[in-house]
Design an enzyme around this catalytic site. Structure first.
Site, short mmCIF file in Angstrom:
data_model
loop_
_atom_site.label_atom_id
_atom_site.label_comp_id
_atom_site.label_asym_id
_atom_site.label_seq_id
_atom_site.Cartn_x
_atom_site.Cartn_y
_atom_site.Cartn_z
CE LYS A 48 -19.16 10.63 -6.49
NZ LYS A 48 -19.90 10.52 -5.20
CG HIS A 105 -12.09 10.07 -0.85
ND1 HIS A 105 -12.20 8.97 -1.66
CD2 HIS A 105 -13.35 10.53 -0.67
CE1 HIS A 105 -13.48 8.78 -1.94
NE2 HIS A 105 -14.19 9.70 -1.36
CB SER A 135 -18.96 10.46 -10.87
OG SER A 135 -19.52 9.92 -9.71
S1 PPS Z 1 -17.59 8.78 -3.04
O1 PPS Z 1 -18.62 9.80 -2.72
O2 PPS Z 1 -16.35 9.42 -3.52
O3 PPS Z 1 -17.33 7.88 -1.94
O4 PPS Z 1 -18.22 8.00 -4.28
P1 PPS Z 1 -17.74 6.56 -4.78
O5 PPS Z 1 -18.46 5.53 -4.01
O6 PPS Z 1 -16.26 6.49 -4.84
O7 PPS Z 1 -18.21 6.55 -6.30
C1 PPS Z 1 -19.55 6.74 -6.67
C2 PPS Z 1 -19.69 6.21 -8.10
O8 PPS Z 1 -19.64 4.77 -8.08
C3 PPS Z 1 -20.84 4.27 -8.70
N1 PPS Z 1 -21.19 2.95 -8.10
C4 PPS Z 1 -21.33 1.83 -8.82
N2 PPS Z 1 -21.16 1.58 -10.13
C5 PPS Z 1 -21.39 0.30 -10.55
N3 PPS Z 1 -21.81 -0.71 -9.75
C6 PPS Z 1 -21.97 -0.50 -8.42
N4 PPS Z 1 -22.37 -1.50 -7.64
C7 PPS Z 1 -21.73 0.82 -7.91
N5 PPS Z 1 -21.79 1.38 -6.68
C8 PPS Z 1 -21.45 2.67 -6.82
C9 PPS Z 1 -21.86 5.35 -8.38
O9 PPS Z 1 -23.02 5.24 -9.16
C10 PPS Z 1 -21.04 6.59 -8.69
O10 PPS Z 1 -20.78 6.76 -10.09
P2 PPS Z 1 -21.71 7.63 -11.07
O11 PPS Z 1 -20.95 7.72 -12.37
O12 PPS Z 1 -21.91 8.97 -10.44
O13 PPS Z 1 -22.98 6.86 -11.23
#
Ligand code: PPS
Length: 293
Positions: A48, A105, A135
């Site tokens: 996340k 990860h 998240s």
């Molecule tokens: S995972 O499942 O671990 O691979 O998830 P990961 O991609 O690491 O993280 C997901 C969170 O990143 C946010 N996200 C973004 N935020 C801002 N801009 C962009 N472009 C973007 N893309 C992904 C996503 O909304 C998740 O955060 P939260 O707080 O849940 O919204």
């Protein structure tokens, strides 16, 4: 051990680390001897932290912000995480003409050994542990794959322990940062830096990957990787508990800094701060982490 776990339920503990059940027992060992190519890019994060965002940034940079090329690259790159089932084998057979963009990860101790010899490049993204927790919890709750974590309070307790899925935030991030922050083939960014200076981070990543972009290309990358553009096209299906079946979930949720304030109680926040201060004391990483903008 099942060869292909059917549902995303529980964890698979291998040598004391709680992997996702999609990780097979011999994968951590296989990952260490994974053969690296000079133009490989690894996007590594604790869950996340913005893994998919960072991967999309890298993909767009490699494709000069050209949407058609990005689409092609997306279709030809094996999906999903390097450590899931046999994805690492698919990457082994991947075309030589294109850089492989692999997200994972995996903890530092099972990284492919050749990375430590300076081969390939690692983009490591960190996100403040409170927003990561919220998240992560939302992700688990919606997908119902760890019943014992479905209530926020029980998730919060689990998040502090080292047997948490993917280990705990401190155990995961601290060794990466302490051991590798000065290595030439590592770039450490934070989610918050990417939010505060999206364009600046595009330039930093393109410099790091030695893929210079024009001003116009940088703007295109920023546009293609904005929260709204990515939210419009990103979703993923999950095989849930048998009685529920398969469901599709958006990959992006809120995408903000400071969402933890909607979930942490005052007592949880105080407890977390005490642990944070103790675990981060004297670490260089503490200077990079911010909890609000
Ligand atoms: S995972 O499942 O671990 O691979 O998830 P990961 O991609 O690491 O993280 C997901 C969170 O990143 C946010 N996200 C973004 N935020 C801002 N801009 C962009 N472009 C973007 N893309 C992904 C996503 O909304 C998740 O955060 P939260 O707080 O849940 O919204």
């Amino acid at each position: 051990m099942a060869d292909t776990p059917k549902t995303f339920l529980g964890v698979n503990v291998i040598n004391g680390f709680a992997w996702s059940p999609q990780v097979l027992d011999d994968t951590p060992e296989k990952l260490q001897s994974f053969e690296i190519r000079e133009d490989d890019v690894f996007v590594l994060t604790y869950p996340k932290a913005g893994t998919n965002w960072a991967r999309e940034l890298v993909r767009n940079i490699v494709c000069d912000g050209n949407k058609e090329k990005v689409k092609e690259d997306y279709e030809s790159n094996p999906p999903g995480q390097l450590e899931f089932v046999d994805n690492w084998k698919k990457y082994d057979n991947f075309l030589r003409e294109k850089p492989r963009i692999m997200m994972s990860h995996e903890p530092v101790d099972v990284l492919p050994r050749q990375i430590f010899e300076g081969k390939g490049r690692v983009l490591f993204v960190m996100r403040n542990p409170k927003d990561s927790a919220v998240s992560f919890w939302n992700f688990i709750k919606d997908r119902q794959f760890l019943e014992e974590y479905e209530k926020w309070d029980t998730f919060f307790e689990a998040y502090l322990r080292s047997d948490m899925l993917n280990g705990n935030w401190f155990d995961y991030n601290l060794p990466y940062y302490e051991q590798h922050r000065n290595k030439k083939n590592f770039l450490f960014l934070t989610y918050e830096e990417m939010k505060l200076d999206h364009k600046g981070c595009v330039i930093r990543i393109s410099d790091f990957l030695s893929r210079p972009l024009s001003e116009e290309q940088v703007d295109k990358v920023v546009q293609n990787t904005s929260f709204s553009s990515m939210k419009a096209k990103n979703s993923i299906s999950f095989q849930l508990k048998e009685e529920i079946g398969k469901k599709t979930f958006p990959l992006l949720r809120k995408g903000i800094v400071g969402d933890w304030k909607t979930r942490f109680t005052v007592a949880q926040n105080e407890r977390f701060d005490a642990i944070y201060n103790q675990r981060m004391e004297g670490s260089a990483l503490a200077k990079r982490i911010i909890f609000e903008t």
